[in-house]
Enzyme design. Structure first.
Site, short mmCIF file in Angstrom:
data_model
loop_
_atom_site.label_atom_id
_atom_site.label_comp_id
_atom_site.label_asym_id
_atom_site.label_seq_id
_atom_site.Cartn_x
_atom_site.Cartn_y
_atom_site.Cartn_z
CG HIS A 270 -2.02 -1.06 1.12
ND1 HIS A 270 -3.17 -0.88 0.38
CD2 HIS A 270 -2.12 -2.28 1.67
CE1 HIS A 270 -3.93 -1.96 0.49
NE2 HIS A 270 -3.31 -2.84 1.27
CG ASP A 333 -3.35 -4.55 4.86
OD1 ASP A 333 -2.48 -3.68 5.10
OD2 ASP A 333 -4.41 -4.31 4.25
CD GLU A 334 -5.83 -5.90 1.08
OE1 GLU A 334 -6.94 -6.43 0.89
OE2 GLU A 334 -5.64 -4.68 1.04
CB CYS A 335 2.62 -6.80 1.31
SG CYS A 335 4.23 -6.40 0.60
N PRO A 336 1.58 -7.66 -2.09
CG PRO A 336 0.40 -6.98 -3.97
CD PRO A 336 0.87 -6.50 -2.63
#
Length: 775
Positions: A270, A333-336
């Site tokens: 993000h 969170d949501e760390c590709p």
């Protein structure tokens, strides 16, 4: 004599004390939200709140003086009168605020009303403040007139020490005054933690003096996508950020109201807005732009770059100077990991650290754990603690981390078992950017999902799968508000109110004292305070509530209609708009044929919105049905009867009109109750590929006369879904030569392996199915 009778009748009005020539007096009501732990009405004389009453506080205590000032403001909002504030600890005809209550809970209070005054006592100033909130909410909005407060002894304290709400200002920016109003709304609901989400792919909102480009460049996007990543853009530059002085002002404003502001600097993912400002911090070196669309960008901080670690330290240093909170939220969170997988620096870091993939975690997940551990050590060295989303469990949990469990409760349960503190914030109950009604066509565009107020109220934060000792690690509850589709503050208020009322009772009131029907009876009084404060709120609670129950015995759909205040309900069954002359609902409606139920509550101050539901009967409707393979527990709702209730779901799979199958197929048997000629069977599926919800891979129908021996009469196979296939409702129908059957087995095959193009590749997909129609 006539004048005497007239006066006596005036005085006898229930709940009112009137003088007929002067203003009317109204009575306080201690059945408030959140419900106190103990309310004991005593036998003493009531206290009359009228002009001349003073508010007293301990001399020299600035916090208590401020508490007194808050109380005076609240009383003016309720009565229209000004009340004098004085230093002192004793007095007749006064509201006395004092310390000295003995309690292990620092936020406890005692509120005592007697004929000669009101006493609010707490072990701390915060406890007194919550006693003031309870007094405030007990009062009617009179504006003119006096208020009678029956004698009472209230002893109260919160269930959870962390009672939070979240505010995302990264996707859309909100002014300082709007953030302060959000804080004021929190005080009305006894909340004490504001989780302030300040950085995102779509905008960096916090001034960092060592990195001025974060706000010069990172706070502005050139335009914003229209709708849900439609590929079309509005062409309007968008931006905004908070100076450090503004942040200090907001933090102080919250602290005056006993609210701690917890900042979130989301890392290492993000971060595209930060990379637009400082592209050397990314794996590719850019160029990057502040993201114009919604979702999760693959462009993340380069974990192999020492400059990234220095950047994290520098930013957190300035964050700590602005926010005195014990906790700093670091996201996680949501760390590709796609960039890390091919980045030479990241792979070199993985090698240098000796990280390896195993059955539990990839080496890139362990690299993320390295970054989170670095941030935690830095914060710990400065006397602070980290909170992260439950993804920080991946690759191994940082030693002292507190976990926010958002992807359901599994992460929280795992963290509690590891003896880490947990804040429960599951999206299935506490994401308030989700729709709060099934009627999404008449709502502003939202992210999806469905979390009505009754679901919020029914949430129990301490899972039964934990031992009592492990349950102690559940230290709080929080609801989250992500603002991709919430561009205005009026819309913010609409999404959280009155769901915050239900949340506040989950956070404050002991579970054995909670009762949803009782909560609804108390809600209108709180909503009057929303009106008094000018807050925008959703009014669904005043709509007609319709409960639909298939009745196989009678072959009917039984409909029960209710309202929050027992207002009269009028209805029609032909889809026409009901009026006061339409049939009055007086008991359960038993429907046996196609129609459209439309209902409305009639009130003196305005009618409710219309509730409408189309009912479609087929040969399977209201028939006994059994599941031969399990329904997914998370999305079971009312179970397999949902498939034959004559009601069709819309494009939102979380409304309760769809049920899900996961890791197994839908396999159900319907008992038509007598040998019946049939020639077609149809089902609907709901697809939302981004949420791992896929269409059926196959569909078959088998028939039987005895329920034991079945013959297949039709089947189809469906291809793997492509990335370009649309989301939404898919209809599948099998037509065959007419055949007689008493039992019909309907099988829909779920996606066992999500295709390669998808982020969840290789995992099973969810299959959401609704009405089975047999003709």
């Amino acid at each position: 004599m006539k004048q005497f009778l007239k006066l006596t009748g005036c005085l006898a009005i229930a709940g009112l004390v009137a003088s007929c020539k002067s203003s009317v007096q109204q009575e306080a009501n201690y059945q408030i939200i959140p419900l106190p732990q103990e309310v004991v009405e005593t036998q003493g004389d009531p206290f009359v709140l009228k002009s001349g009453v003073k508010i007293l506080y301990p001399e020299g205590n600035e916090k208590m003086q401020r508490n007194a000032e808050f109380l005076a403001d609240y009383l003016k909002a309720s009565t229209g009168k000004d009340f004098a504030i004085e230093a002192g600890t004793e007095g007749e005809n006064a509201i006395v605020l004092s310390l000295g209550l003995e309690s292990e809970n620092p936020e406890a209070y005692q509120l005592k009303v007697e004929g000669n005054g009101i006493a609010i006592t707490g072990p701390t100033e915060a406890g007194v403040f919550y006693g003031i909130q309870s007094l405030r909410k007990s009062l009617p909005i009179v504006i003119e007139g006096d208020i009678v407060l029956p004698a009472v002894d209230i002893k109260d304290y919160p269930r959870f020490s962390y009672r939070g709400v979240h505010f995302d200002v990264g996707r859309h920016f909100f002014t300082v005054d709007e953030v302060k109003t959000y804080i004021d709304m929190m005080t009305l609901h006894n909340m004490n933690r504001l989780h302030w989400h300040l950085t995102e792919d779509q905008g960096w909102r916090l001034e960092i003096k060592k990195y001025p480009k974060l706000t010069e460049i990172g706070s502005k996007r050139s335009e914003t996508v229209i709708g849900r990543n439609s590929g079309k853009y509005d062409g309007k530059p968008y931006g905004g950020f908070y100076t450090q002085e503004q942040v200090k002002d907001i933090v102080a404003y919250a602290a005056d109201r006993y609210i701690t502001v917890i900042p979130e600097i989301d890392l290492p993912g993000h971060m595209q807005a930060a990379l637009a400002a400082y592209p050397e911090l990314g794996c590719t070196g850019g160029p990057y732009e502040v993201w114009r669309q919604w979702g999760v960008s693959d462009n993340v901080l380069c974990a192999g770059n020492d400059k990234t670690l220095q950047f994290i330290d520098d930013v957190l240093t300035e964050v700590m100077e602005l926010f005195p909170s014990e906790y700093i939220h670091v996201g996680g969170d949501e760390c590709p990991k796609t960039q890390w997988e091919k980045c030479p620096k990241c792979q070199a870091r993985i090698k240098a650290l000796g990280l390896h993939s195993d059955g539990n975690h990839t080496k890139e997940e362990r690299l993320q754990s390295f970054v989170i551990n670095h941030a935690e050590k830095f914060l710990n060295d400065h006397g602070r603690q980290i909170i992260g989303w439950d993804e920080i469990l991946e690759g191994g949990l940082a030693p002292n981390a507190t976990v926010m469990s958002w992807r359901g409760e599994a992460g929280g349960i795992e963290a509690a078992k590891q003896k880490h503190d947990v804040i429960m914030t599951p999206n299935t109950y506490l994401y308030f950017d989700y729709y709060q009604t099934k009627d999404v066509e008449n709502e502003p565009l939202g992210i999806g999902g469905y979390v009505p107020i009754e679901k919020v109220y029914g949430y129990e934060p301490t899972p039964s799968s934990l031992t009592p000792e492990e349950q102690k690690h559940i230290i709080g509850v929080q609801a989250n508000l992500w603002t991709e589709y919430i561009p205005t503050f009026s819309h913010v208020q609409y999404m959280v109110l009155p769901r915050w009322a239900a949340l506040s009772e989950v956070q404050w009131t002991m579970s054995n004292k909670k009762n949803y029907a009782d909560f609804l009876s108390r809600l209108p009084r709180l909503i009057k305070w929303y009106d008094a404060e000018g807050y925008n709120y959703a009014k669904f609670v005043f709509d007609v509530s319709a409960e639909f129950t298939p009745n196989p015995t009678d072959g009917t759909l039984d409909i029960t209609l209710t309202t929050i205040d027992n207002a009269p309900i009028h209805y029609t069954l032909d889809g026409t708009e009901p009026t006061a002359t339409s049939p009055l609902y007086e008991g359960t409606l038993k429907i046996k044929e196609n129609g459209t139920l439309t209902a409305i509550a009639i009130r003196r101050n305005g009618n409710s919105r219309t509730v409408s539901e189309k009912i479609n009967f087929s040969k399977s409707s209201m028939k006994p049905i059994v599941a031969n393979q399990p329904v997914n527990k998370q999305y079971e709702y009312k179970g397999v009867t949902t498939l034959v209730d004559g009601l069709k779901g819309n494009g939102n799979y979380k409304t309760g009109r769809w049920i899900a199958f996961y890791k197994n197929d839908m396999d159900v048997t319907i008992d038509l109750q007598q040998s019946t000629e049939i020639s077609s069977v149809a089902i609907s599926t709901c697809v939302e590929k981004g949420d791992w919800v896929f269409d059926a891979r196959g569909f078959s129908v088998e028939v039987s006369e005895d329920g034991a021996n079945f013959t297949k009469v039709a089947s189809e196979e469906y291809p793997v879904m492509k990335e370009t296939d649309k989301n939404g409702i898919y209809e599948h129908k099998l037509t065959f030569t007419p055949v007689k059957a008493k039992y019909v087995k309907v099988i829909a095959l779920s996606e066992k392996q999500i295709p390669e193009w998808h982020g969840g590749k290789g995992n099973p997909g969810f299959l959401f199915v609704d009405e089975i129609t047999i003709d």
